[in-house]
Structure formats: C-alpha cells, structure tokens
Design a protein around this motif. Structure first.
Motif, PDB file in Angstrom:
ATOM      1  N   THR A  50       0.724   3.909  -2.932  1.00  0.00           N
ATOM      2  CA  THR A  50       0.308   5.272  -2.598  1.00  0.00           C
ATOM      3  C   THR A  50       1.360   6.289  -3.023  1.00  0.00           C
ATOM      4  O   THR A  50       1.031   7.361  -3.551  1.00  0.00           O
ATOM      5  CB  THR A  50       0.037   5.385  -1.086  1.00  0.00           C
ATOM      6  OG1 THR A  50      -0.946   4.423  -0.704  1.00  0.00           O
ATOM      7  CG2 THR A  50      -0.457   6.774  -0.732  1.00  0.00           C
TER       8      THR A  50
ATOM      9  N   TRP B 107      -5.138  -7.617   0.122  1.00  0.00           N
ATOM     10  CA  TRP B 107      -4.154  -6.605  -0.270  1.00  0.00           C
ATOM     11  C   TRP B 107      -4.599  -5.809  -1.496  1.00  0.00           C
ATOM     12  O   TRP B 107      -4.522  -4.578  -1.498  1.00  0.00           O
ATOM     13  CB  TRP B 107      -2.807  -7.273  -0.532  1.00  0.00           C
ATOM     14  CG  TRP B 107      -2.219  -7.929   0.671  1.00  0.00           C
ATOM     15  CD1 TRP B 107      -2.367  -7.529   1.974  1.00  0.00           C
ATOM     16  CD2 TRP B 107      -1.403  -9.104   0.715  1.00  0.00           C
ATOM     17  NE1 TRP B 107      -1.687  -8.381   2.821  1.00  0.00           N
ATOM     18  CE2 TRP B 107      -1.087  -9.355   2.084  1.00  0.00           C
ATOM     19  CE3 TRP B 107      -0.895  -9.962  -0.252  1.00  0.00           C
ATOM     20  CZ2 TRP B 107      -0.297 -10.421   2.478  1.00  0.00           C
ATOM     21  CZ3 TRP B 107      -0.113 -11.038   0.148  1.00  0.00           C
ATOM     22  CH2 TRP B 107       0.184 -11.276   1.488  1.00  0.00           C
TER      23      TRP B 107
ATOM     24  N   CYS C  70       0.819  -1.211   0.000  1.00  0.00           N
ATOM     25  CA  CYS C  70       0.000   0.000   0.000  1.00  0.00           C
ATOM     26  C   CYS C  70       0.853   1.262   0.000  1.00  0.00           C
ATOM     27  O   CYS C  70       0.532   2.234  -0.697  1.00  0.00           O
ATOM     28  CB  CYS C  70      -0.942  -0.008   1.201  1.00  0.00           C
ATOM     29  SG  CYS C  70      -2.298  -1.181   1.058  1.00  0.00           S
TER      30      CYS C  70
ATOM     31  N   SER D 196      -7.633  -3.235  -1.188  1.00  0.00           N
ATOM     32  CA  SER D 196      -7.381  -1.985  -0.451  1.00  0.00           C
ATOM     33  C   SER D 196      -5.971  -1.473  -0.740  1.00  0.00           C
ATOM     34  O   SER D 196      -5.279  -0.997   0.165  1.00  0.00           O
ATOM     35  CB  SER D 196      -7.560  -2.221   1.047  1.00  0.00           C
ATOM     36  OG  SER D 196      -6.744  -3.296   1.493  1.00  0.00           O
ATOM     37  N   LEU D 197      -5.558  -1.576  -1.986  1.00  0.00           N
ATOM     38  CA  LEU D 197      -4.174  -1.262  -2.342  1.00  0.00           C
ATOM     39  C   LEU D 197      -3.855   0.211  -2.173  1.00  0.00           C
ATOM     40  O   LEU D 197      -2.772   0.575  -1.710  1.00  0.00           O
ATOM     41  CB  LEU D 197      -3.908  -1.693  -3.790  1.00  0.00           C
ATOM     42  CG  LEU D 197      -2.452  -1.769  -4.225  1.00  0.00           C
ATOM     43  CD1 LEU D 197      -1.681  -2.743  -3.351  1.00  0.00           C
ATOM     44  CD2 LEU D 197      -2.353  -2.196  -5.687  1.00  0.00           C
ATOM     45  N   VAL D 198      -4.772   1.086  -2.538  1.00  0.00           N
ATOM     46  CA  VAL D 198      -4.549   2.525  -2.407  1.00  0.00           C
ATOM     47  C   VAL D 198      -5.752   3.158  -1.714  1.00  0.00           C
ATOM     48  O   VAL D 198      -6.881   2.995  -2.179  1.00  0.00           O
ATOM     49  CB  VAL D 198      -4.325   3.196  -3.779  1.00  0.00           C
ATOM     50  CG1 VAL D 198      -4.192   4.707  -3.621  1.00  0.00           C
ATOM     51  CG2 VAL D 198      -3.094   2.635  -4.461  1.00  0.00           C
ATOM     52  N   SER D 199      -5.499   3.827  -0.621  1.00  0.00           N
ATOM     53  CA  SER D 199      -6.538   4.615   0.040  1.00  0.00           C
ATOM     54  C   SER D 199      -6.519   6.022  -0.546  1.00  0.00           C
ATOM     55  O   SER D 199      -5.487   6.703  -0.499  1.00  0.00           O
ATOM     56  CB  SER D 199      -6.294   4.657   1.549  1.00  0.00           C
ATOM     57  OG  SER D 199      -7.125   5.622   2.159  1.00  0.00           O
TER      58      SER D 199
ATOM     59  N   TYR E 214      -2.173   2.525   7.624  1.00  0.00           N
ATOM     60  CA  TYR E 214      -2.298   1.239   6.931  1.00  0.00           C
ATOM     61  C   TYR E 214      -2.063   0.068   7.890  1.00  0.00           C
ATOM     62  O   TYR E 214      -2.737  -0.966   7.796  1.00  0.00           O
ATOM     63  CB  TYR E 214      -1.308   1.174   5.771  1.00  0.00           C
ATOM     64  CG  TYR E 214      -1.738   1.915   4.534  1.00  0.00           C
ATOM     65  CD1 TYR E 214      -2.940   1.634   3.917  1.00  0.00           C
ATOM     66  CD2 TYR E 214      -0.916   2.889   3.959  1.00  0.00           C
ATOM     67  CE1 TYR E 214      -3.333   2.314   2.768  1.00  0.00           C
ATOM     68  CE2 TYR E 214      -1.305   3.571   2.816  1.00  0.00           C
ATOM     69  CZ  TYR E 214      -2.512   3.279   2.216  1.00  0.00           C
ATOM     70  OH  TYR E 214      -2.900   3.946   1.085  1.00  0.00           O
TER      71      TYR E 214
END
Length: 291
Positions: free
Chosen positions: A91, A143, A87, A146-149, A201
């Motif tokens: 990001t 994974w 992440c 929710s890889l990029v918030s 994270y």
C-alpha cells in the motif's frame, strides 16, 4: 460562552443516551466473559448474567486440551502478521508514487485502481487464477488476493498529498533521494494514518473466514475463526473437545465452551485496539479528501 438551560438539558440527554448505548454494546462481551469462567451447574440453571457464578477455568483447560486451539491461534497470528506486513508495504509503495505530482499518468493509474472497487472478477475467476498459480492450500492465496486495498491506498495517498511540499524540497536540497525521503521523512510523519491502516488490515486478516474456506483445504492450516465457527455449528467438534483423559474428566456445557472459544478469538483485537485507538480518528480524518 454561556450555556443556556436548553443546551444543558440537550447535553444531559445525549450523555444518557450514549451511556445506554455503550452499556448495551458491552453487555454481550461481559456476558460472554461470565459464561466462560462460570461453573457448568450455574450455566445450566441460567444463573449467569453479568457476573460469573462458581468461578473456574475448566472450560479453557478443556478447550486447549480437546481442540486444536493453540495450532489455530498460531495460524491466525502467522496469517495476520505476515499479511499486514505485506499489505502495508504494498500500500505504501502504491500510494507514494501516486501522491507525487511529478509522477507521469498518476491520474490514469489511480482511476484504474478505483475501477476495481466498482467491478471485480468474482469468486470463481479469482479461484481459477489462484489455482492456476498453484497457490491453493497455501496462505499466499490469502495474502496475494488482498495485497492492496484500494480504499486504504486512497486514504494513504491523500495523506501523503497533504504533507507540505516544503518538506520534500528541503530534503532534496540536502541531497535526499526518493527512497530515503520516503523512509526518513514521509513515513515518520505519517504514523497516525499508518497505525489506522495497520488496524484495518489486522482486523481483516484476523477475521478472514470465507477465503480460508475457499482456498485452504488442509484443516491443520485453518485459523481460529474457522475453528470457532465449527465449534458453534458442529456438535462433533464439541463432543471431541469433551473427550479428555478419565483422570481429567470434568463436567462442562456447550455454552461455556462456545463462549470461551469466541472470547479467545476476539481477545487479541481487544488488546491491540486501545494502543492504536488514539491514532484511529486522527488518521482517517487527516487522510480524508480535501475540502
């Protein structure tokens, strides 16, 4: 500057209120610790409040031997470490180009990512996508989903934008390319916000629960959060934990086992947070929207 009597009274009142709030926040944790290391007789008779009575570690010993605690703990560590690494890398790679003024259509891509914060596909469509990719019963389902918030990406992008452009110009004059500029210049000066997002994270992956129940069917792959929840709500799990060898038979109560399980679950985050706490407020404020 001279402080008036009214200001002193007001500050004293604030200190008293904050101390009371802090004590009320710490009370459940202290009580949990006392329950987990107290004797069963003291717990059953209600003698345990803030201090342990009849100190012993039988509950933790029974918890390790009678439940898959170690396996679940290692699963949580694997999910958290790999998830945070993936992440953070994603990001950073998303925030850096969107923070560069020379990046074409960066406003369009930013708005498209913000759109996902307002409208989402929902649980069922997301599950069908994960199932179609063959990721059910795999940690990759946790994974990749929710890889990029977007929220974290916007914080990091704004922080990158606040870095003086003179630093970029000086690095490029010395022959520094984009990759080296990011790794050697931008990231080292962004440690506060990077530590803050790592904590965000890390807490999210360590406490992942609903996604674990949806995507992971193999109980051997369940994390510590699911195990503790099952211990709290399922009597069969507690009864199984109490089935030890006759020569190791000890008397424990359910409250002690539950307290020990919850304490094991929250302990890693409590240990990590003090090391990142000094970056927390600074990282969020420096990554906030310009005023």
């Amino acid at each position: 500057m001279r402080i008036s009597f009214g200001d002193k009274v007001f500050q004293s009142f604030n200190y008293v209120v904050l101390i009371l709030i802090a004590c009320s926040s710490l009370f459940p944790l202290v009580h949990l610790i006392a329950l987990s290391i107290s004797s069963s007789a003291a717990i059953e008779t209600g003698k345990v409040n803030l201090w342990p009575v009849g100190f012993n570690l039988d509950t933790f010993n029974l918890l390790v031997k009678g439940t898959p605690l170690v396996k679940s703990f290692l699963n949580s560590v694997e999910i958290t470490v790999v998830g945070v690494a993936l992440c953070m890398a994603s990001t950073i790679l998303a925030a850096y180009p969107l923070s560069r003024p020379q990046f074409y259509a960066r406003r369009f891509f930013t708005l498209m990512m913000i759109f996902t914060m307002i409208f989402t596909g929902g649980v069922i469509p997301t599950f069908l996508v994960i199932q179609g990719l063959g990721l059910v019963n795999s940690y990759w389902a946790l994974w990749l989903s929710s890889l990029v918030s977007t929220y974290n990406m916007l914080i990091l992008r704004t922080y990158f934008e606040n870095i003086p452009s003179e630093i970029d110009d000086a690095a490029r004059m010395d022959g520094c390319g984009e990759t080296r500029l990011l790794l050697r210049i931008i990231l080292p000066v962004s440690m506060p916000v990077l530590a803050t997002l790592t904590l965000f994270y890390g807490v999210a992956f360590w406490n992942v629960f609903m996604s674990m129940l949806i995507y992971i069917n193999d109980t051997d792959k369940h994390n510590l959060t699911v195990l503790v929840q099952q211990m709290i709500q399922s009597q069969s799990v507690l009864q199984q934990s109490m089935m030890v060898q006759p020569d190791e038979q000890v008397h424990v109560v359910e409250e002690g086992i539950k307290a020990a399980g919850v304490l094991v679950m929250i302990a890693p985050m409590l240990l990590v947070y003090p090391f990142l706490q000094r970056y927390f407020v600074k990282g969020v404020m420096l990554g906030s929207v310009k005023g």
